[in-house]
Design an enzyme around this catalytic site. Structure first.
Site, PDB file in Angstrom:
ATOM      1  N   HIS A  17       0.828  -1.305   0.130  1.00 14.82           N
ATOM      2  CA  HIS A  17       0.165   0.118  -0.047  1.00 14.82           C
ATOM      3  C   HIS A  17       1.033   1.206   0.091  1.00 14.82           C
ATOM      4  O   HIS A  17       0.491   2.142  -0.670  1.00 14.82           O
ATOM      5  CB  HIS A  17      -0.890   0.110   1.303  1.00 14.82           C
ATOM      6  CG  HIS A  17      -1.899  -0.888   1.389  1.00 14.82           C
ATOM      7  ND1 HIS A  17      -2.323  -1.664   2.509  1.00 14.82           N
ATOM      8  CD2 HIS A  17      -3.011  -1.291   0.343  1.00 14.82           C
ATOM      9  CE1 HIS A  17      -3.246  -2.459   2.137  1.00 14.82           C
ATOM     10  NE2 HIS A  17      -3.701  -2.381   0.798  1.00 14.82           N
ATOM     11  N   LYS A  41     -15.645  -8.081   4.378  1.00 13.65           N
ATOM     12  CA  LYS A  41     -14.555  -8.473   5.174  1.00 13.65           C
ATOM     13  C   LYS A  41     -14.878  -8.381   6.746  1.00 13.65           C
ATOM     14  O   LYS A  41     -15.085  -7.247   6.977  1.00 13.65           O
ATOM     15  CB  LYS A  41     -13.055  -7.691   4.761  1.00 13.65           C
ATOM     16  CG  LYS A  41     -12.671  -7.973   3.451  1.00 13.65           C
ATOM     17  CD  LYS A  41     -11.567  -7.118   2.999  1.00 13.65           C
ATOM     18  CE  LYS A  41     -11.232  -7.611   1.702  1.00 13.65           C
ATOM     19  NZ  LYS A  41     -10.189  -6.627   1.300  1.00 13.65           N
ATOM     20  N   ARG A  90      -2.032  -5.696  -8.350  1.00 15.13           N
ATOM     21  CA  ARG A  90      -0.953  -6.503  -8.178  1.00 15.13           C
ATOM     22  C   ARG A  90      -0.467  -7.436  -9.341  1.00 15.13           C
ATOM     23  O   ARG A  90       0.163  -7.712  -9.773  1.00 15.13           O
ATOM     24  CB  ARG A  90      -1.046  -7.134  -6.827  1.00 15.13           C
ATOM     25  CG  ARG A  90      -0.852  -6.456  -5.537  1.00 15.13           C
ATOM     26  CD  ARG A  90      -1.471  -7.120  -4.189  1.00 15.13           C
ATOM     27  NE  ARG A  90      -2.649  -7.458  -4.463  1.00 15.13           N
ATOM     28  CZ  ARG A  90      -3.306  -7.843  -3.495  1.00 15.13           C
ATOM     29  NH1 ARG A  90      -2.981  -8.015  -2.288  1.00 15.13           N
ATOM     30  NH2 ARG A  90      -4.755  -8.079  -3.890  1.00 15.13           N
ATOM     31  N   SER A 128      -3.021  -7.803   2.449  1.00 15.55           N
ATOM     32  CA  SER A 128      -3.445  -7.689   4.175  1.00 15.55           C
ATOM     33  C   SER A 128      -4.032  -8.975   4.494  1.00 15.55           C
ATOM     34  O   SER A 128      -4.006  -9.254   5.774  1.00 15.55           O
ATOM     35  CB  SER A 128      -4.630  -6.335   4.219  1.00 15.55           C
ATOM     36  OG  SER A 128      -3.946  -5.286   3.960  1.00 15.55           O
TER      37      SER A 128
END
Ligand code: PNS
Length: 157
Positions: A17, A41, A90, A128
């Site tokens: 990040h 989440k 990514r 994460s």
């Protein structure tokens, strides 16, 4: 003045990040980094702690502001009058979700652009979600998170 907003769960903020935040801060006059709620989440850290960790990790970057919001991203975009949203990409596997989210949001509010930035290859596998899993199973994540985040993780143990 061109302002962009980088929304995310940042639960917790990773070195990947930070890499994207630095790239975006170089492109825009101002970057607003926004810790948000992702209803799909279960967070490890409460929203305010995520903001605090972002502030500590980004203290050296001058043209950024760290905020949080709990509603829709499109509402935050209107409120902060940003011209762009930044998201990190990514790998191709990120693309489908990102594309869907960007297009859905654009359908609701067409007055901004979404920009995808790629982190350095050394962070292309850092997430994460995996960091949380490694932490929960007692592993070492020191290579993937800022020092201040590592301290928070260690305090949680
Ligand atoms: O880091 P994440 O979890 O991939 O970030 C996702 C986030 C927080 C940007 C996304 O869930 C979001 O925008 N949440 C705010 C609520 C919202 O606008 N949901 C509709 C998305 S189409």
């Amino acid at each position: 003045m061109k302002t962009a907003l980088f929304p995310g769960s940042f639960d917790p903020v990773t070195l990947g990040h930070i890499d994207v935040i630095k790239r975006a801060a170089n492109l825009f006059d101002k970057l607003i980094v926004a810790a948000a709620v992702n209803i799909s989440k279960e967070p490890m850290f409460p929203l305010q702690k995520r903001v605090e960790m972002l502030k500590n990790s980004c203290a050296s970057i001058k043209n950024i502001e760290i905020i949080s919001f709990e509603g829709l991203l499109v509402e935050a975009i209107k409120y902060y009058r940003v011209s762009a949203v930044v998201r990190g990409l990514r790998a191709i596997s990120d693309f489908e979700y990102e594309f869907q989210m960007a297009m859905m949001n654009r359908e609701i509010n067409p007055d901004y652009e979404t920009i995808f930035l790629m982190p350095s290859p050394q962070y292309s596998f850092v997430s994460s979600r995996m960091i949380k899993e490694i932490v929960l199973l007692g592993g070492d994540v020191s290579a993937f998170v800022p020092d201040s985040v590592l301290r928070e993780i260690n305090e949680k143990k």
